[in-house]
Write a protein that holds these residues in place. Structure first.
Motif, PDB file in Angstrom:
ATOM      1  N   PHE A  19       4.941  -5.604   5.512  1.00  0.00           N
ATOM      2  CA  PHE A  19       3.482  -5.598   5.548  1.00  0.00           C
ATOM      3  C   PHE A  19       2.939  -6.998   5.904  1.00  0.00           C
ATOM      4  CE2 PHE A  19      -0.637  -5.739   3.277  1.00  0.00           C
ATOM      5  CZ  PHE A  19      -1.255  -4.692   3.929  1.00  0.00           C
ATOM      6  N   GLY A  20       2.010  -7.044   6.847  1.00  0.00           N
ATOM      7  CA  GLY A  20       1.316  -8.294   7.145  1.00  0.00           C
ATOM      8  C   GLY A  20       2.034  -9.262   8.069  1.00  0.00           C
ATOM      9  N   VAL A  21       3.188  -8.859   8.601  1.00  0.00           N
ATOM     10  CA  VAL A  21       3.941  -9.790   9.464  1.00  0.00           C
ATOM     11  C   VAL A  21       3.339  -9.906  10.867  1.00  0.00           C
ATOM     12  CG1 VAL A  21       6.130  -9.514   8.231  1.00  0.00           C
ATOM     13  CG2 VAL A  21       5.611  -7.988  10.159  1.00  0.00           C
ATOM     14  N   GLY A  22       2.492  -8.928  11.224  1.00  0.00           N
ATOM     15  CA  GLY A  22       1.819  -8.988  12.532  1.00  0.00           C
ATOM     16  C   GLY A  22       2.179  -7.857  13.485  1.00  0.00           C
ATOM     17  N   LYS A  23       2.690  -6.763  12.962  1.00  0.00           N
ATOM     18  CA  LYS A  23       3.103  -5.644  13.827  1.00  0.00           C
ATOM     19  C   LYS A  23       1.930  -5.075  14.622  1.00  0.00           C
ATOM     20  CE  LYS A  23       4.551  -3.312  10.294  1.00  0.00           C
ATOM     21  NZ  LYS A  23       4.174  -4.326   9.272  1.00  0.00           N
ATOM     22  N   THR A  24       0.842  -4.769  13.907  1.00  0.00           N
ATOM     23  CA  THR A  24      -0.320  -4.199  14.595  1.00  0.00           C
ATOM     24  C   THR A  24      -0.886  -5.199  15.600  1.00  0.00           C
ATOM     25  OG1 THR A  24      -0.808  -2.858  12.650  1.00  0.00           O
ATOM     26  CG2 THR A  24      -2.593  -3.144  14.229  1.00  0.00           C
ATOM     27  N   SER A  25      -0.888  -6.475  15.226  1.00  0.00           N
ATOM     28  CA  SER A  25      -1.407  -7.513  16.126  1.00  0.00           C
ATOM     29  C   SER A  25      -0.555  -7.622  17.396  1.00  0.00           C
ATOM     30  CB  SER A  25      -1.420  -8.865  15.414  1.00  0.00           C
ATOM     31  OG  SER A  25      -2.222  -8.803  14.256  1.00  0.00           O
ATOM     32  N   ILE A  26       0.749  -7.495  17.237  1.00  0.00           N
ATOM     33  CA  ILE A  26       1.653  -7.573  18.389  1.00  0.00           C
ATOM     34  C   ILE A  26       1.419  -6.382  19.321  1.00  0.00           C
ATOM     35  CG2 ILE A  26       4.099  -7.305  19.029  1.00  0.00           C
ATOM     36  CD1 ILE A  26       4.666  -9.194  16.550  1.00  0.00           C
ATOM     37  N   PHE A  35      -6.682  -9.826  20.204  1.00  0.00           N
ATOM     38  CA  PHE A  35      -6.207 -10.284  18.899  1.00  0.00           C
ATOM     39  C   PHE A  35      -7.396 -10.379  17.961  1.00  0.00           C
ATOM     40  CE2 PHE A  35      -5.497 -13.634  15.758  1.00  0.00           C
ATOM     41  CZ  PHE A  35      -4.309 -13.191  15.176  1.00  0.00           C
ATOM     42  N   SER A  36      -7.215  -9.954  16.729  1.00  0.00           N
ATOM     43  CA  SER A  36      -8.273 -10.095  15.735  1.00  0.00           C
ATOM     44  C   SER A  36      -7.696 -10.749  14.498  1.00  0.00           C
ATOM     45  CB  SER A  36      -8.850  -8.723  15.388  1.00  0.00           C
ATOM     46  OG  SER A  36      -9.545  -8.812  14.166  1.00  0.00           O
ATOM     47  N   SER A  37      -8.395 -11.755  13.975  1.00  0.00           N
ATOM     48  CA  SER A  37      -7.879 -12.413  12.774  1.00  0.00           C
ATOM     49  C   SER A  37      -8.360 -11.706  11.514  1.00  0.00           C
ATOM     50  CB  SER A  37      -8.305 -13.879  12.743  1.00  0.00           C
ATOM     51  OG  SER A  37      -9.698 -13.956  12.813  1.00  0.00           O
ATOM     52  N   SER A  38      -9.279 -10.780  11.676  1.00  0.00           N
ATOM     53  CA  SER A  38      -9.708 -10.045  10.490  1.00  0.00           C
ATOM     54  C   SER A  38      -8.660  -8.993  10.172  1.00  0.00           C
ATOM     55  CB  SER A  38     -11.068  -9.392  10.707  1.00  0.00           C
ATOM     56  OG  SER A  38     -10.952  -8.343  11.634  1.00  0.00           O
ATOM     57  N   TYR A  39      -8.429  -8.818   8.895  1.00  0.00           N
ATOM     58  CA  TYR A  39      -7.315  -7.999   8.459  1.00  0.00           C
ATOM     59  C   TYR A  39      -7.722  -6.542   8.372  1.00  0.00           C
ATOM     60  CZ  TYR A  39      -2.793  -7.498   6.404  1.00  0.00           C
ATOM     61  OH  TYR A  39      -1.494  -7.160   6.191  1.00  0.00           O
ATOM     62  N   LYS A  40      -7.136  -5.748   9.209  1.00  0.00           N
ATOM     63  CA  LYS A  40      -7.415  -4.312   9.129  1.00  0.00           C
ATOM     64  C   LYS A  40      -6.120  -3.579   8.801  1.00  0.00           C
ATOM     65  CE  LYS A  40     -10.597  -4.357  12.894  1.00  0.00           C
ATOM     66  NZ  LYS A  40      -9.697  -5.225  13.647  1.00  0.00           N
ATOM     67  N   ALA A 127      10.190 -13.435  15.409  1.00  0.00           N
ATOM     68  CA  ALA A 127       9.770 -14.377  14.365  1.00  0.00           C
ATOM     69  C   ALA A 127       8.320 -14.715  14.679  1.00  0.00           C
ATOM     70  CB  ALA A 127      10.660 -15.620  14.398  1.00  0.00           C
ATOM     71  N   ASN A 128       7.394 -14.019  14.021  1.00  0.00           N
ATOM     72  CA  ASN A 128       5.988 -14.071  14.438  1.00  0.00           C
ATOM     73  C   ASN A 128       5.184 -15.135  13.678  1.00  0.00           C
ATOM     74  OD1 ASN A 128       3.840 -13.034  16.076  1.00  0.00           O
ATOM     75  ND2 ASN A 128       3.045 -11.984  14.267  1.00  0.00           N
ATOM     76  N   LYS A 129       4.005 -15.419  14.198  1.00  0.00           N
ATOM     77  CA  LYS A 129       3.077 -16.451  13.704  1.00  0.00           C
ATOM     78  C   LYS A 129       3.634 -17.841  13.994  1.00  0.00           C
ATOM     79  CE  LYS A 129       1.308 -13.220  10.237  1.00  0.00           C
ATOM     80  NZ  LYS A 129       0.640 -13.029   8.927  1.00  0.00           N
ATOM     81  N   GLY A 130       4.342 -17.967  15.085  1.00  0.00           N
ATOM     82  CA  GLY A 130       4.884 -19.248  15.532  1.00  0.00           C
ATOM     83  C   GLY A 130       3.805 -20.273  15.822  1.00  0.00           C
ATOM     84  N   ASP A 131       2.566 -19.820  15.972  1.00  0.00           N
ATOM     85  CA  ASP A 131       1.455 -20.771  16.159  1.00  0.00           C
ATOM     86  C   ASP A 131       1.113 -21.498  14.858  1.00  0.00           C
ATOM     87  OD1 ASP A 131      -1.201 -19.092  15.031  1.00  0.00           O
ATOM     88  OD2 ASP A 131       0.433 -17.840  15.774  1.00  0.00           O
ATOM     89  N   ILE A 132       1.513 -20.925  13.711  1.00  0.00           N
ATOM     90  CA  ILE A 132       1.204 -21.569  12.418  1.00  0.00           C
ATOM     91  C   ILE A 132       2.325 -22.523  12.025  1.00  0.00           C
ATOM     92  CG2 ILE A 132       0.718 -21.227   9.963  1.00  0.00           C
ATOM     93  CD1 ILE A 132      -0.378 -18.481  10.624  1.00  0.00           C
ATOM     94  N   THR A 133       3.562 -22.021  12.071  1.00  0.00           N
ATOM     95  CA  THR A 133       4.700 -22.870  11.696  1.00  0.00           C
ATOM     96  C   THR A 133       5.986 -22.323  12.287  1.00  0.00           C
ATOM     97  OG1 THR A 133       6.025 -23.764   9.888  1.00  0.00           O
ATOM     98  CG2 THR A 133       5.114 -21.574   9.545  1.00  0.00           C
ATOM     99  N   SER A 157       3.889 -15.394  19.027  1.00  0.00           N
ATOM    100  CA  SER A 157       2.550 -15.489  18.439  1.00  0.00           C
ATOM    101  C   SER A 157       1.688 -14.408  19.071  1.00  0.00           C
ATOM    102  CB  SER A 157       1.930 -16.871  18.694  1.00  0.00           C
ATOM    103  OG  SER A 157       0.552 -16.839  18.360  1.00  0.00           O
ATOM    104  N   ALA A 158       1.250 -13.483  18.223  1.00  0.00           N
ATOM    105  CA  ALA A 158       0.310 -12.477  18.714  1.00  0.00           C
ATOM    106  C   ALA A 158      -1.033 -13.149  18.977  1.00  0.00           C
ATOM    107  CB  ALA A 158       0.151 -11.355  17.691  1.00  0.00           C
ATOM    108  N   LYS A 159      -1.323 -14.180  18.194  1.00  0.00           N
ATOM    109  CA  LYS A 159      -2.604 -14.892  18.343  1.00  0.00           C
ATOM    110  C   LYS A 159      -2.684 -15.592  19.710  1.00  0.00           C
ATOM    111  CE  LYS A 159      -5.510 -18.178  15.863  1.00  0.00           C
ATOM    112  NZ  LYS A 159      -5.295 -19.590  16.217  1.00  0.00           N
TER     113      LYS A 159
END
Ligand code: GDP
Ligand code: MG
Length: 179
Positions: A19-26, A35-40, A127-133, A157-159
């Motif tokens: 949960f929350g790893v970014g599947k829907t965003s990808i 891309f949306s940063s709001s959590y749906k 390995a997602n959210k590579g834009d953060i760390t 990074s989906a972002k």
């Protein structure tokens, strides 16, 4: 002028992980470039379609299946997996525990779906959210990929739209080869 119909292929590709790893965003990033940063929270069976002109004779329709809120069960029904030709397993670089779940998702996948001839479904790890760390990139990842015969892994990074297309293309190429 004669018009010939292109051959159309339909590939079902799964996107799984905690949960929350970014599947829907990808999936959103790949299928409609947003891309949306709001959590749906996604609920129910859900998929997006992307159509690709593969070559002059072939159109490929990619059906990307979202796990849609069933993450907490840690395993999915066989119906969800059925007819899948490839899978992306996603974890979150900001939460190392989500990497430890990758094995669980992989084993669930390999128990429940096979290609014709009982070959394993090709898998990439994201390995997602590579834009953060990328500081928490698990050093076991290379061994893991060898041990389980993973096609490839990517820092995504989906972002910022990093390596999503490359990862999907790796899966589509494998699906075309297996077709
Ligand atoms: P899912 O539960 O696996 O489907 O995860 P979501 O796609 O809903 O994403 C969970 C949260 O992480 C959301 O707030 C997203 O905006 C955020 N997120 C997803 N991918 C990325 C990324 O690559 N970078 C950043 N910075 N945030 C992301
Ligand atoms: Mg989701």
């Amino acid at each position: 002028l004669l018009q010939f119909r292109k051959k159309e292929l339909l590939f079902k590709i799964l996107v799984i992980g905690d949960f929350g790893v970014g599947k829907t965003s990808i999936i959103r990033r790949y299928a409609d470039g947003t891309f949306s940063s709001s959590y749906k929270i996604t609920i129910g069976a859900d998929f997006a379609i992307k159509s690709i002109s593969w070559d002059k004779n072939t159109q490929i329709n990619i059906q990307l299946w979202d796990i849609a809120g069933h993450e907490r069960f840690g395993s999915l029904t066989g119906v969800y997996y059925r007819y899948a030709v490839a899978a992306a397993i996603v974890f979150d670089l900001t939460r190392p525990e989500t990497f430890r779940s990758v094995e669980k998702w992989l084993l669930d996948l390999r128990r429940k779906v096979h290609l014709p001839g009982s070959h394993p479904v090709p898998v990439v790890i994201l390995a997602n959210k590579g834009d953060i760390t990328i500081a928490t990139l698990p050093n076991e990842i290379v061994n893991f990929c060898e041990k389980y015969n993973i096609l490839a892994w990517f820092i995504t990074s989906a972002k910022d739209n990093v390596h999503i297309d490359e990862a999907m293309l790796t899966l589509i190429n494998a699906a075309v080869d297996n077709h």
